[in-house]
Design an enzyme around this catalytic site. Structure first.
Site, PDB file in Angstrom:
ATOM      1  N   CYS A   1       0.886  -1.161   0.000  1.00 42.25           N
ATOM      2  CA  CYS A   1       0.000   0.000   0.000  1.00 42.25           C
ATOM      3  C   CYS A   1       0.922   1.209   0.000  1.00 42.25           C
ATOM      4  O   CYS A   1       1.931   1.201  -0.711  1.00 42.25           O
ATOM      5  CB  CYS A   1      -0.974  -0.031   1.181  1.00 42.25           C
ATOM      6  SG  CYS A   1      -0.215  -0.288   2.795  1.00 42.25           S
ATOM      7  N   GLN A   2       0.623   2.261   0.739  1.00 44.04           N
ATOM      8  CA  GLN A   2       1.516   3.413   0.757  1.00 44.04           C
ATOM      9  C   GLN A   2       2.759   3.155   1.606  1.00 44.04           C
ATOM     10  O   GLN A   2       3.879   3.467   1.211  1.00 44.04           O
ATOM     11  CB  GLN A   2       0.785   4.650   1.281  1.00 44.04           C
ATOM     12  CG  GLN A   2       1.593   5.934   1.219  1.00 44.04           C
ATOM     13  CD  GLN A   2       1.941   6.338  -0.202  1.00 44.04           C
ATOM     14  OE1 GLN A   2       1.157   6.145  -1.114  1.00 44.04           O
ATOM     15  NE2 GLN A   2       3.125   6.888  -0.398  1.00 44.04           N
TER      16      GLN A   2
END
Length: 254
Positions: free
Chosen positions: A180-181
């Site tokens: 994800c981030q």
């Protein structure tokens, strides 16, 4: 006679922050209401040593072996010599090996071709972040889940699709990156639930195992509740409560 008001203070010129600029550029392709989400992600990202971003280009934190390595450790992944006090931060620059073929990481790992091709041999990428782009769609097999790291996000509804994607990779004998981030909430939740279903771990076991591998793992409270629900679905009971998970997450639950 009333004296004139004092002149306004000189406007301070904001110091250019290359780290912040690069993050904002990454969010440029995110569609929707982005202001609050970008600021929130930016603050979270700044919690990680900004030197990690040199690794995004495959260059490593230290370019040359220092003359004195007595206070350094050589990274097994990139072979760079890292000062001991920065070593744990440096490890998070890389994706984390969860299983022989399964890696958990951040957006910077998903764009680092040196990391993907030479260090981890990844060919499947599960992108669990709405704001992160698929950097090389012609080169790797992708599954994009448009998930936000918010309490109200229903990540459990997307798990079957994620599970089938990872199972396809495993059965083909390939390697996968789930990201994800930052590799701490959305992607970590997917990986934990995958371990539960694939290896028969309960939530307590899978959470502890993943946290030991990647210490920044910290799903939001909404994802925790859904993982507890998934635990009950798989095994008919809870193996851990939100109160018991609290010390592992280092956050307070209501």
């Amino acid at each position: 006679m009333i004296p004139p008001p004092p002149p306004p203070p000189p406007k301070q010129v904001e110091k250019e922050d290359a780290f912040r600029k690069k993050l904002l550029e990454k969010f440029g392709n995110f569609e929707g209401s982005t202001t609050d989400e970008i600021e929130k992600k930016l603050k979270k990202s700044e919690d990680i040593d900004e030197t990690c971003f040199s690794e995004a280009d495959g260059t490593g934190v230290l370019e040359n072996q220092p003359l004195d390595t007595s206070n350094c450790t050589q990274c097994e992944r990139c072979q760079k010599w890292i000062k001991n006090e920065s070593y744990q931060h440096h490890l998070i620059c890389h994706s984390t090996r969860i299983l022989d073929w399964l890696y958990l990481g951040a957006a910077i790992n998903s764009e680092n071709e040196v990391e993907l091709d030479k260090r981890t041999n990844v060919t499947y990428i599960l992108n669990a972040a709405a704001e992160c782009q698929n950097y090389y769609p012609q080169k790797y097999q992708y599954l994009k889940l448009h998930l936000m790291d918010t309490i109200g996000e229903t990540i459990l509804n997307h798990f079957d699709e994620a599970y089938e994607f990872l199972e396809k990779c495993r059965k083909e004998g390939k390697c996968a990156l789930v990201h994800c981030q930052l590799g701490k909430s959305r992607s970590a939740t997917i990986v934990i639930m995958y371990l539960m279903k694939h290896l028969g771990m309960n939530l307590r076991e899978a959470f502890k195992y993943t946290k030991e591998k990647r210490y920044i793992v910290n799903p939001n409270i909404g994802f925790i509740r859904q993982m507890i629900q998934f635990d009950e679905q798989l095994y008919g009971k809870r193996s851990i409560t939100a109160h018991e998970i609290n010390p592992l997450c280092s956050v307070e639950f209501d």
